[in-house]
Design an enzyme around this catalytic site. Structure first.
Site: not given
Ligand code: 13P
Length: 284
Positions: A84, A210
């Site tokens: 990531d 998010g």
């Protein structure tokens, strides 16, 4: 567990009009919590970790691959191991060489041209290993050091999407549509019109970062509009910490193994909720 290139999980998600939950892991217990929940829920998952998180954990790419493969033997589940937010091309190469099945090159803080060229370099390298590549266009707020979640200049510009995707041949694209990492200061307002335009231009699976704090209805609408991977970290991580603390508060003599098991159980509940949202199963 079978580790597969992330694109296979995304292709399946596209066909079934759903998303794959991507959860950041922090240690052995969180890997176990994720894989066990995925097996119970009969769902594929993405195990992910960022270079900055690996630094804190003092763990190498090879060690993560080994841990995931050893503990994965316990579970019957399809998963991808994803890097990531790698802001350095070289970190993507390291993860690919070590056995990650997917990487995100995050050039969001670079110029458009540099982001595009670096993403292409990673895609070209990854191709030889059949590894999937995610890129980011626009700037997702929060951890990247800016907090104005809805500022237009940070959002993904749909007009750049076609050129970016065509030039880089990237597999999936993270979008900035009002989403941000970490806990939101106020209820986020996602720009679904922008998402629709991005999807029309991209024609590849889109990724929503998010995930913490985005409402269930917005997650559902995001999937309906073309999101096929959703990243969750803060809320899932917090559930472990709270489970751990609950065990300690209930008994100050508690052994670490019992406290961490309490954390792992709490985390499994939270992960199950995220998986249900992504799979669009009835909400519990
Ligand atoms: P949250 O921490 O807000 O859930 O976001 C996770 C994420 O997007 C990781 O890339």
């Amino acid at each position: 567990m079978k580790l597969v290139p992330m694109r296979l999980l995304l292709e399946d998600a596209v066909l079934k009009n759903k998303a794959v939950a991507a959860i950041n892991i922090s240690n052995m217990e969180t890997i176990l919590a994720l894989l066990e929940t995925a097996a119970i829920e009969n769902a594929s998952v993405i195990i992910q970790v960022a270079p900055i998180q690996m630094e804190v954990q003092q763990i190498t790419y090879e060690e993560i691959v080994a841990l995931v493969n050893v503990f994965g033997k316990r579970y019957d589940v399809r998963a991808a191991l994803h890097l990531d937010h790698a802001t350095k091309v070289e970190d993507c190469y390291k993860a690919i060489r070590a056995g990650f099945t997917s990487v995100m090159y995050d050039g969001s803080l670079k110029s458009y041209e540099e982001n595009k060229n670096n993403t292409k370099k990673v895609v070209d390298f990854a191709k030889e290993f059949s590894v999937t590549v995610e890129a980011e266009l626009g700037k997702v707020g929060g951890a990247e050091g800016h907090s104005n979640e809805n500022q237009d200049s940070y959002m993904t510009d749909p007009l750049l999407v076609k050129d970016f995707v065509r030039y880089t041949s990237v597999d999936c694209l993270a979008v900035a549509i009002g989403n941000a990492h970490g806990f939101y200061k106020s209820q986020p307002r996602l720009d679904f019109e922008r998402l629709k335009n991005i999807k029309n231009m991209a024609c590849i699976p889109l990724v929503l970062h998010g995930g913490t704090g985005i409402s269930e209805d917005d997650i559902d609408l995001a999937i309906e509009t073309g999101i096929n991977k959703i990243n969750f970290f803060t809320e899932v991580d917090r559930s472990f910490v709270e489970g751990f603390l609950k065990a300690y508060q209930g008994n100050h003599q508690v052994y670490m193994m019992a406290a961490q098991e309490s954390g792992r159980q709490a985390m499994m509940k939270e992960i199950a909720l995220k998986i249900a949202l992504c799979e669009r199963r009835s909400r519990r």
